[in-house]
Design a protein around this motif. Structure first.
Motif, PDB file in Angstrom:
ATOM      1  N   SER A 209      17.581  62.504 155.791  1.00 17.07           N
ATOM      2  CA  SER A 209      17.478  62.941 154.408  1.00 17.07           C
ATOM      3  C   SER A 209      18.851  63.431 153.975  1.00 17.07           C
ATOM      4  CB  SER A 209      16.446  64.066 154.252  1.00 17.07           C
ATOM      5  OG  SER A 209      15.130  63.573 154.381  1.00 17.07           O
ATOM      6  N   VAL A 210      19.029  63.563 152.673  1.00 15.19           N
ATOM      7  CA  VAL A 210      20.309  64.013 152.124  1.00 15.19           C
ATOM      8  C   VAL A 210      20.048  65.134 151.130  1.00 15.19           C
ATOM      9  CG1 VAL A 210      22.343  63.344 150.777  1.00 15.19           C
ATOM     10  CG2 VAL A 210      21.363  61.742 152.435  1.00 15.19           C
ATOM     11  N   LEU A 211      20.865  66.178 151.194  1.00 11.47           N
ATOM     12  CA  LEU A 211      20.817  67.276 150.237  1.00 11.47           C
ATOM     13  C   LEU A 211      22.011  67.166 149.311  1.00 11.47           C
ATOM     14  CD1 LEU A 211      19.332  69.935 149.405  1.00 11.47           C
ATOM     15  CD2 LEU A 211      20.971  71.145 150.865  1.00 11.47           C
ATOM     16  N   LEU A 212      21.742  67.284 148.005  1.00  5.67           N
ATOM     17  CA  LEU A 212      22.780  67.154 146.990  1.00  5.67           C
ATOM     18  C   LEU A 212      22.946  68.440 146.214  1.00  5.67           C
ATOM     19  CD1 LEU A 212      20.897  64.073 146.340  1.00  5.67           C
ATOM     20  CD2 LEU A 212      23.350  63.705 146.155  1.00  5.67           C
ATOM     21  N   GLY A 213      24.156  68.714 145.762  1.00  2.96           N
ATOM     22  CA  GLY A 213      24.434  69.894 144.951  1.00  2.96           C
ATOM     23  C   GLY A 213      25.901  69.939 144.583  1.00  2.96           C
ATOM     24  N   ASP A 214      26.379  71.085 144.089  1.00  3.19           N
ATOM     25  CA  ASP A 214      27.808  71.200 143.833  1.00  3.19           C
ATOM     26  C   ASP A 214      28.534  71.515 145.142  1.00  3.19           C
ATOM     27  OD1 ASP A 214      27.715  74.002 144.295  1.00  3.19           O
ATOM     28  OD2 ASP A 214      27.408  74.433 142.170  1.00  3.19           O
ATOM     29  N   LYS A 215      29.856  71.466 145.107  1.00  2.00           N
ATOM     30  CA  LYS A 215      30.635  71.627 146.338  1.00  2.00           C
ATOM     31  C   LYS A 215      30.405  72.984 146.989  1.00  2.00           C
ATOM     32  CE  LYS A 215      34.327  68.385 145.138  1.00  2.00           C
ATOM     33  NZ  LYS A 215      35.781  68.220 144.827  1.00  2.00           N
ATOM     34  N   GLU A 216      30.270  74.023 146.182  1.00  2.00           N
ATOM     35  CA  GLU A 216      30.069  75.352 146.744  1.00  2.00           C
ATOM     36  C   GLU A 216      28.737  75.442 147.473  1.00  2.00           C
ATOM     37  OE1 GLU A 216      29.838  80.077 145.398  1.00  2.00           O
ATOM     38  OE2 GLU A 216      30.187  78.522 143.892  1.00  2.00           O
ATOM     39  N   LEU A 217      27.672  74.930 146.853  1.00  2.00           N
ATOM     40  CA  LEU A 217      26.353  74.988 147.477  1.00  2.00           C
ATOM     41  C   LEU A 217      26.298  74.145 148.753  1.00  2.00           C
ATOM     42  CD1 LEU A 217      24.020  74.816 144.350  1.00  2.00           C
ATOM     43  CD2 LEU A 217      24.293  76.760 145.916  1.00  2.00           C
TER      44      LEU A 217
END
Length: 340
Positions: A209-217
């Motif tokens: 699976s892949v988790l996506l978000g901004d660079k900080e998260l």
């Protein structure tokens, strides 16, 4: 012939996927030096228009990581009573993050913006847990593969913004929803703070699976993944399967949806079926009329015919179509059901 309709997780890699895996260029992903993992993460971030992505061994670990980076111990997340993060992740929200779940009684796993707003605890009322996160699951597993209305999701997003809440999407079967409703990955990427998407269900990968978000998260998620033991070494062999799936297996999900709807239609006409939930994607949930046939007898008859399905509790049974469920298997299953 064994017909396995327990889940879309039972699929095996196709020859093309295996070839991609065997020829993958790999490195050590714990040091972020696996070029194929890096490519998959960049591809996923680009698809959703988000800054960064992180490859995980499982959707549960990706969801639990998202909860951890969005909350502090003692706080509370809001989710539907059918949500995967509450029902099927081993109590991980409390174990890993020390947070409680405020359950909403939605419809087939889907709640409204109004329902979310009603259960947000006043932030200055220190007797109740501080509400900090809203979790959505699309499609809904216990809801029978139901797809959320995108405008309702946007409305919930506005509620989150107004109350300074984080917004996470458990998109284990988001690919199915995107095909069923002709929606865009970019629509979802613009809406949520984090999104987890599964590669090992409808897309047919063996793991991931892949988790996506901004660079900080995602930077924070990398540390949590390490703590949870999710760092893998030459993971490019698995990431290559994900890249292949993204390039080859997304559009074919419509075939799974067609077969599931045909099964739904047939079940609705059988005398021993009490109820069939609406079918939008690849999951069919139904109940047996115990006056006509017991659930145990029904399952036994299926097993004797080489057909495997699964119980969901509360007398509900589940069928999940997938890429290894061939047209020949479908024809056989459709012939067997009326003659049990």
């Amino acid at each position: 012939m064994l017909i396995n309709l327990i889940s879309d997780t039972v699929t095996k890699p196709t020859p093309g996927m295996l070839q991609a895996m065997m020829t993958a260029e790999v490195g050590d992903d714990v040091f972020k030096n696996d070029p194929t993992v890096n490519k998959l993460e960049e591809m996923m971030a680009g698809l959703f228009g988000m800054e960064a992505a992180l490859f995980f061994p499982s959707g549960t670990m990706a969801n639990q990581t998202a909860i951890k980076i969005h909350t502090q111990p003692g706080e509370q997340l809001i989710c539907d009573k059918y949500a995967h993060v509450y029902n099927y992740e081993g109590g991980g929200a409390s174990f890993n993050s020390g947070v409680s779940c405020r359950l909403v009684d939605g419809h087939r796993g889907m709640m409204t913006a109004g329902q979310v707003k009603e259960v947000i605890n006043p932030p200055d009322f220190y007797h109740s847990p501080l509400t900090s996160l809203v979790c959505i699951e699309n499609t809904t597993n216990k809801g029978g593969g139901a797809c959320w209305d995108l405008e309702e999701l946007r409305s919930i997003g506005k509620v989150c913004d107004e109350h300074h809440l984080k917004y996470h999407l458990d998109g284990a079967r988001l690919w199915n929803a995107l095909i069923a409703k002709n929606e865009s990955t970019l629509d979802y990427g613009a809406l949520f703070h984090t999104i987890s998407v599964c590669l090992s269900k409808g897309l047919g990968c063996p793991v991931g699976s892949v988790l996506l978000g901004d660079k900080e998260l995602i930077g924070k998620a990398l540390r949590v993944r390490k703590v949870l033991g999710g760092g893998m070494r030459q993971a490019g062999y698995l990431a290559a399967a994900g890249i292949y799936a993204l390039e080859n297996n997304r559009e074919r999900l419509a075939e799974d949806h067609r077969k599931a709807k045909e099964i739904n239609f047939l079940l609705n006409g059988l005398p021993y079926i009490k109820k069939v939930e609406p079918t939008e994607t690849n999951i069919v949930i139904f109940e047996i009329d115990e006056k006509q046939m017991t659930t145990a007898d029904f399952m036994d008859k299926l097993n004797k015919n080489g057909i495997q399905i699964i119980g969901m509790g509360q007398n509900k049974l589940r069928i999940v179509t997938h890429m290894d469920y061939t047209d020949e298997m479908h024809g056989t299953f459709m012939d067997i059901l009326p003659n049990l």
